[in-house]
Design an enzyme around this catalytic site. Structure first.
Site, short mmCIF file in Angstrom:
data_model
loop_
_atom_site.label_atom_id
_atom_site.label_comp_id
_atom_site.label_asym_id
_atom_site.label_seq_id
_atom_site.Cartn_x
_atom_site.Cartn_y
_atom_site.Cartn_z
N SER A 1 -11.35 6.92 -2.47
CA SER A 1 -12.39 7.71 -2.50
C SER A 1 -13.38 7.15 -3.06
CB SER A 1 -12.06 9.15 -3.08
OG SER A 1 -10.80 9.96 -2.18
N GLY B 1 -11.26 2.23 1.71
CA GLY B 1 -10.53 2.95 3.03
C GLY B 1 -11.67 3.45 3.74
N HIS C 1 0.80 -1.47 0.19
CA HIS C 1 -0.02 -0.06 0.09
C HIS C 1 0.65 1.07 -0.11
CE1 HIS C 1 -2.89 2.91 1.10
NE2 HIS C 1 -3.98 2.40 0.89
N GLU D 1 -4.24 2.11 -7.07
CA GLU D 1 -4.61 3.33 -6.26
C GLU D 1 -3.84 4.75 -6.44
OE1 GLU D 1 -6.62 1.56 -2.52
OE2 GLU D 1 -4.56 1.75 -1.99
N GLY E 1 -8.16 8.85 0.38
CA GLY E 1 -8.73 9.66 1.41
C GLY E 1 -8.84 11.18 1.14
#
Ligand code: PGA
Length: 224
Positions: free
Chosen positions: A187, A208, A101, A150, A156
């Site tokens: 998001s 998330g 990540h 991502e 976020g």
């Protein structure tokens, strides 16, 4: 219908009490919608390590259509590695494992080489690694099965990539790496999830913030 992975990444969130509340809420919501999580949708929850055993037991006892994932794996095997959690010690609790990540690359200096080693350890340990990449240039370790695209600017921030751009990157990743599934993360909400999951090269989402709220996560499952 194509297979869809709806994966919750709780990151470093939820106390024991908060986790228990989430579980009873998701149980009620899934009970009202018994079709979700069966058929083509694979629901995976990746909590902090401390909650893996408890959630796995709860899911089994209540027969919920949820599979377990962890958020990281050690580059080492078992032995004298204080603080590490190698594949052999987590495999009783999880089938999936998030690797690489961007938060780990940034905060823990995980390089492409470390990520590749972790994928190797995960696969050797019987896990399905969910390998996070930040764009089509990020190397995808060989034999990766699920890759999560991502873009950092979308994580976020409430500012997701466009479905068209994400789909294009997903198709390039598939072509270059041979990965079977590419999912999108950044998001994702109940409102935008289907704009991504309906794209031809996108096979699910990594969620998330919105996965921390059982109702919001259910909305994502439902609308995907
Ligand atoms: P977000 O995070 O849904 O809160 O943007 C996604 C992720 O980091 O996996």
């Amino acid at each position: 219908m194509k297979k869809l992975f709806i994966i919750a990444n709780w990151k470093a969130n939820k106390t024991e009490d908060e986790m228990q509340i989430w579980l009873s809420e998701i149980k009620n919501l899934l009970g009202q919608n018994p079709d979700y999580g069966t058929g083509n949708k694979e629901i995976v929850v990746c909590p902090p390590f401390t909650h893996l055993a408890m959630i796995k037991k709860y899911v089994k006892t209540n027969n919920l259509p949820i599979r377990m994932g962890s958020q990281d794996i050690s580059v080492f095997g078992r032995g004298a590695y204080t603080g590490e959690i190698p594949a052999a010690l987590q495999h009783d609790f999880a089938d999936f494992c998030i690797v690489g990540h961007s938060e780990r690359r940034k905060n823990f200096n995980e390089t492409d080489e470390i990520v590749a080693k972790k994928v190797e350890m995960a696969k050797a340990g019987g896990f399905l690694p969910i390998v996070c990449v930040q764009g089509e240039e990020t190397p995808v370790p060989k034999d990766s099965v699920i890759v999560a695209y991502e873009p950092i600017s979308a994580i976020g921030t409430g500012n997701p990539d466009t479905p068209e751009s994400a789909d294009k990157v997903a198709s390039i990743i598939k072509e270059k790496s041979g990965a079977q599934y590419v999912i999108y993360g950044g998001s994702v909400t109940g409102e935008n999830v289907n704009t991504f999951t309906q794209m031809p090269s996108i096979d699910g989402v990594l969620v998330g913030g919105a996965s921390l709220d059982a109702e919001k996560f259910m909305q994502i499952i439902k609308n995907s």
